[in-house]
Design a protein around this motif. Structure first.
Motif, PDB file in Angstrom:
ATOM      1  N   SER A  62      47.992  29.448  40.537  1.00 35.11           N
ATOM      2  CA  SER A  62      46.990  30.514  40.736  1.00 35.11           C
ATOM      3  C   SER A  62      45.866  30.104  41.762  1.00 35.11           C
ATOM      4  O   SER A  62      45.417  30.872  42.416  1.00 35.11           O
ATOM      5  CB  SER A  62      45.843  30.296  39.300  1.00 35.11           C
ATOM      6  OG  SER A  62      46.885  30.561  38.185  1.00 35.11           O
ATOM      7  N   LEU A  63      45.493  29.015  42.005  1.00 31.50           N
ATOM      8  CA  LEU A  63      44.601  28.484  42.888  1.00 31.50           C
ATOM      9  C   LEU A  63      45.480  28.614  44.371  1.00 31.50           C
ATOM     10  O   LEU A  63      44.726  29.282  45.359  1.00 31.50           O
ATOM     11  CB  LEU A  63      44.076  27.083  42.839  1.00 31.50           C
ATOM     12  CG  LEU A  63      43.015  27.010  41.816  1.00 31.50           C
ATOM     13  CD1 LEU A  63      42.729  25.637  41.504  1.00 31.50           C
ATOM     14  CD2 LEU A  63      41.832  27.887  42.283  1.00 31.50           C
ATOM     15  N   THR A  64      46.293  27.666  44.542  1.00 33.03           N
ATOM     16  CA  THR A  64      47.054  27.519  45.902  1.00 33.03           C
ATOM     17  C   THR A  64      47.755  28.900  46.124  1.00 33.03           C
ATOM     18  O   THR A  64      47.695  29.337  47.507  1.00 33.03           O
ATOM     19  CB  THR A  64      47.693  26.414  46.028  1.00 33.03           C
ATOM     20  OG1 THR A  64      46.798  25.115  45.509  1.00 33.03           O
ATOM     21  CG2 THR A  64      48.282  25.894  47.502  1.00 33.03           C
ATOM     22  N   GLY A  65      48.674  29.179  45.351  1.00 31.51           N
ATOM     23  CA  GLY A  65      49.615  30.299  45.608  1.00 31.51           C
ATOM     24  C   GLY A  65      49.103  31.430  45.570  1.00 31.51           C
ATOM     25  O   GLY A  65      49.559  32.536  46.105  1.00 31.51           O
ATOM     26  N   LEU A  66      47.813  31.843  44.948  1.00 29.41           N
ATOM     27  CA  LEU A  66      47.299  33.181  44.715  1.00 29.41           C
ATOM     28  C   LEU A  66      46.014  33.259  45.221  1.00 29.41           C
ATOM     29  O   LEU A  66      45.554  34.198  45.830  1.00 29.41           O
ATOM     30  CB  LEU A  66      47.577  33.489  43.282  1.00 29.41           C
ATOM     31  CG  LEU A  66      47.034  34.946  42.909  1.00 29.41           C
ATOM     32  CD1 LEU A  66      47.849  36.132  43.499  1.00 29.41           C
ATOM     33  CD2 LEU A  66      47.216  35.349  41.352  1.00 29.41           C
ATOM     34  N   PHE A  67      45.020  32.460  44.645  1.00 26.29           N
ATOM     35  CA  PHE A  67      43.548  32.316  45.028  1.00 26.29           C
ATOM     36  C   PHE A  67      43.207  32.124  46.460  1.00 26.29           C
ATOM     37  O   PHE A  67      42.562  33.138  47.021  1.00 26.29           O
ATOM     38  CB  PHE A  67      42.865  31.490  43.848  1.00 26.29           C
ATOM     39  CG  PHE A  67      41.231  31.653  44.095  1.00 26.29           C
ATOM     40  CD1 PHE A  67      40.707  32.720  43.933  1.00 26.29           C
ATOM     41  CD2 PHE A  67      40.410  30.640  44.756  1.00 26.29           C
ATOM     42  CE1 PHE A  67      39.391  32.855  43.780  1.00 26.29           C
ATOM     43  CE2 PHE A  67      38.939  30.456  45.030  1.00 26.29           C
ATOM     44  CZ  PHE A  67      38.573  31.785  44.457  1.00 26.29           C
ATOM     45  N   LEU A  68      43.705  31.411  47.101  1.00 25.28           N
ATOM     46  CA  LEU A  68      43.471  30.975  48.578  1.00 25.28           C
ATOM     47  C   LEU A  68      43.989  32.233  49.381  1.00 25.28           C
ATOM     48  O   LEU A  68      43.278  32.751  50.255  1.00 25.28           O
ATOM     49  CB  LEU A  68      44.050  29.643  48.985  1.00 25.28           C
ATOM     50  CG  LEU A  68      43.080  28.541  48.396  1.00 25.28           C
ATOM     51  CD1 LEU A  68      43.820  27.102  48.838  1.00 25.28           C
ATOM     52  CD2 LEU A  68      41.878  28.470  48.632  1.00 25.28           C
ATOM     53  N   PRO A  69      45.470  32.658  49.297  1.00 27.36           N
ATOM     54  CA  PRO A  69      45.640  33.634  50.179  1.00 27.36           C
ATOM     55  C   PRO A  69      44.865  34.968  49.917  1.00 27.36           C
ATOM     56  O   PRO A  69      44.777  35.742  50.783  1.00 27.36           O
ATOM     57  CB  PRO A  69      47.332  33.777  49.858  1.00 27.36           C
ATOM     58  CG  PRO A  69      47.657  32.259  49.168  1.00 27.36           C
ATOM     59  CD  PRO A  69      46.410  31.914  48.701  1.00 27.36           C
ATOM     60  N   THR A  70      44.631  35.235  48.440  1.00 31.03           N
ATOM     61  CA  THR A  70      43.791  36.293  48.400  1.00 31.03           C
ATOM     62  C   THR A  70      42.648  36.436  49.147  1.00 31.03           C
ATOM     63  O   THR A  70      42.050  37.300  49.640  1.00 31.03           O
ATOM     64  CB  THR A  70      43.530  36.453  46.840  1.00 31.03           C
ATOM     65  OG1 THR A  70      44.636  36.464  46.310  1.00 31.03           O
ATOM     66  CG2 THR A  70      42.751  37.683  46.729  1.00 31.03           C
ATOM     67  N   ALA A  88      43.297  41.901  45.462  1.00 31.39           N
ATOM     68  CA  ALA A  88      41.821  41.944  46.252  1.00 31.39           C
ATOM     69  C   ALA A  88      41.599  42.664  47.348  1.00 31.39           C
ATOM     70  O   ALA A  88      40.515  43.095  47.743  1.00 31.39           O
ATOM     71  CB  ALA A  88      41.628  40.238  46.312  1.00 31.39           C
ATOM     72  N   ARG A  89      42.685  43.037  48.093  1.00 29.28           N
ATOM     73  CA  ARG A  89      42.632  43.713  49.430  1.00 29.28           C
ATOM     74  C   ARG A  89      42.252  45.111  48.870  1.00 29.28           C
ATOM     75  O   ARG A  89      40.976  45.560  49.496  1.00 29.28           O
ATOM     76  CB  ARG A  89      44.203  43.554  50.260  1.00 29.28           C
ATOM     77  CG  ARG A  89      43.705  44.499  51.256  1.00 29.28           C
ATOM     78  CD  ARG A  89      45.107  44.877  52.122  1.00 29.28           C
ATOM     79  NE  ARG A  89      44.756  45.897  53.118  1.00 29.28           N
ATOM     80  CZ  ARG A  89      45.703  46.357  53.887  1.00 29.28           C
ATOM     81  NH1 ARG A  89      47.026  45.386  54.091  1.00 29.28           N
ATOM     82  NH2 ARG A  89      45.469  47.049  54.742  1.00 29.28           N
ATOM     83  N   TRP A  90      42.820  45.725  48.247  1.00 28.19           N
ATOM     84  CA  TRP A  90      42.554  47.127  47.855  1.00 28.19           C
ATOM     85  C   TRP A  90      41.218  47.186  47.074  1.00 28.19           C
ATOM     86  O   TRP A  90      40.364  48.008  47.223  1.00 28.19           O
ATOM     87  CB  TRP A  90      43.662  47.611  46.808  1.00 28.19           C
ATOM     88  CG  TRP A  90      44.868  47.359  47.644  1.00 28.19           C
ATOM     89  CD1 TRP A  90      45.821  46.502  47.204  1.00 28.19           C
ATOM     90  CD2 TRP A  90      45.242  48.201  48.800  1.00 28.19           C
ATOM     91  NE1 TRP A  90      46.857  46.898  48.081  1.00 28.19           N
ATOM     92  CE2 TRP A  90      46.841  47.760  49.066  1.00 28.19           C
ATOM     93  CE3 TRP A  90      44.824  49.112  49.590  1.00 28.19           C
ATOM     94  CZ2 TRP A  90      47.422  48.033  49.978  1.00 28.19           C
ATOM     95  CZ3 TRP A  90      45.465  49.731  50.547  1.00 28.19           C
ATOM     96  CH2 TRP A  90      46.764  49.012  50.740  1.00 28.19           C
ATOM     97  N   PHE A  91      40.820  46.140  45.978  1.00 29.10           N
ATOM     98  CA  PHE A  91      39.512  46.163  45.371  1.00 29.10           C
ATOM     99  C   PHE A  91      38.301  45.902  46.258  1.00 29.10           C
ATOM    100  O   PHE A  91      37.188  46.600  46.160  1.00 29.10           O
ATOM    101  CB  PHE A  91      39.699  45.138  44.072  1.00 29.10           C
ATOM    102  CG  PHE A  91      38.412  44.999  43.559  1.00 29.10           C
ATOM    103  CD1 PHE A  91      37.977  45.924  42.740  1.00 29.10           C
ATOM    104  CD2 PHE A  91      37.494  43.837  43.299  1.00 29.10           C
ATOM    105  CE1 PHE A  91      36.743  46.018  42.018  1.00 29.10           C
ATOM    106  CE2 PHE A  91      36.317  43.703  42.691  1.00 29.10           C
ATOM    107  CZ  PHE A  91      35.998  45.029  41.983  1.00 29.10           C
TER     108      PHE A  91
END
Length: 368
Positions: free
Chosen positions: A287-295, A321-324
């Motif tokens: 969640s943190l490294t694989g999703l949260f940081l790249p987001t 997150a890009r679209w939101f």
């Protein structure tokens, strides 16, 4: 020594058999260094600009060509009236517009003091300031070359106008990004952890043999975080409006609806992570490294997506997150209606449905 080497060899076998650990150890550093290496820059490149040219003479065409051939700008459109400026910014076709007055070259040769208006989309004030500086430098270079060839000192004045954020407050871009980060963190990571915790302690199997269906169990796990996220959204908007003085120019109902849609998408992401992992630590790490940081890096919140290589620009499309972030900035800062953000809304809705269906299917396959 032989016994020690045998233990080392055994540990290597464990790591090689565990594909998730192997991916984290070898793949994650490569992915992060590529993302941070290409995205972590304050330079703005490949920004789209438009031209409103009432003169259409050699001087205006030369300035436009110099803008287009620089690595900072790409010509997106040539408009024909002031009434098209708002539409260009609303549709996101350009971040900056050059306005040349009538008889620009004639004023340059005889009055020696023509003006060029630079209109920038200041909903992201850092990008707007950088782009206006780039455009001003290009115009200054043209002026210097022009003076070298002639006797009189010609001066081109640039008038800068910042739309949507005249005071260039950083909070105008900070608040939409913070909303995205908080919802992603609370919804995705906490949902993934809470389901995996049940699996680790063995209580999930007990819940599944209860009269309640597996789908209701999973939805019940997500509902509290949906309510907490709505409370977070309300508190952030209240603080933004009354404390940080960030206006809400668009529909408050539309803004709340889009936020709830993004929350559901993040909850679905968390459920999918929970079905793919067997430990809280792994769920938190993904969640943190694989999703949260790249987001954060690829949503456009900290760094413009146009700066990144094409591969990362394409990859950024898979992160909600890009679209939101685009929706919140359009509705909250620019005051645009649903008709202006329908594409982003459809994408978020499609992501929510696909992620929820995938997580429920994977959950039933593994635990039901």
């Amino acid at each position: 020594m032989k016994q020690f080497l045998s233990f080392v060899r055994k540990e290597f076998h464990h790591i090689l058999r565990d594909r998730q650990t192997l991916l984290i150890l070898l793949g994650m550093p490569i992915a992060l260094i590529m993302i941070f290496g290409f995205a972590l820059t304050t330079e703005v490149k490949n920004a789209r600009f438009a031209v409103l040219d009432f003169s259409k003479d050699n001087a205006t065409r030369e300035i436009t060509n110099e803008m287009e051939t620089s690595r900072y700008f790409d010509l997106a459109a040539e408009i024909h009236g002031y009434n098209e400026i708002e539409d260009i910014f609303h549709k996101g076709k350009a971040k900056l517009i050059l306005v040349f007055p009538p008889s620009f070259e004639s004023q340059l040769q005889h009055v020696h003091n023509p003006q060029i208006q630079i209109i920038a989309d200041a909903s992201d004030p850092n990008v707007a300031t950088t782009l206006t500086n780039y455009a001003g430098n290009i115009i200054m270079d043209f002026q210097n070359r022009y003076n070298q060839e002639r006797k009189y000192p010609y001066t081109i004045q640039t008038r800068v106008r910042m739309l949507y954020n005249p005071q260039q407050k950083g909070t105008y871009s900070f608040v939409p990004g913070v909303i995205s980060m908080i919802l992603m963190l609370v919804c995705t990571m906490m949902t993934a952890i809470t389901v995996v915790r049940e699996k680790e302690t063995g209580t999930m199997e007990v819940l599944l043999v209860s009269p309640v269906s597996p789908i209701k169990v999973i939805v019940a796990k997500a509902v509290p975080y949906l309510i907490i996220s709505i409370i977070n959204i309300i508190s952030i908007l209240l603080l933004s409006y009354f404390v940080l003085e960030v206006p809400i120019r668009g529909s408050l109902f539309l803004l709340m609806s889009e936020s709830i849609l993004f929350t559901i998408t993040c909850l679905s992401f968390g459920l999918l992570i929970s079905t793919a992992t067997d430990s809280q630590m792994m769920a938190m790490f993904i969640s943190l490294t694989g999703l949260f940081l790249p987001t954060i890096m690829l949503s456009g919140f900290l760094f413009p997506i146009e700066n990144m290589p094409k591969a990362l620009q394409v990859a950024s499309n898979i992160f909600p997150a890009r679209w939101f972030y685009q929706v919140v900035r359009a509705v909250m800062i620019k005051g645009l209606p649903l008709a202006a953000v329908w594409k982003e809304t459809v994408i978020l809705g499609g992501m929510a449905v696909m992620l929820l269906l995938a997580s429920l299917k994977n959950f039933k396959t593994r635990l039901a």
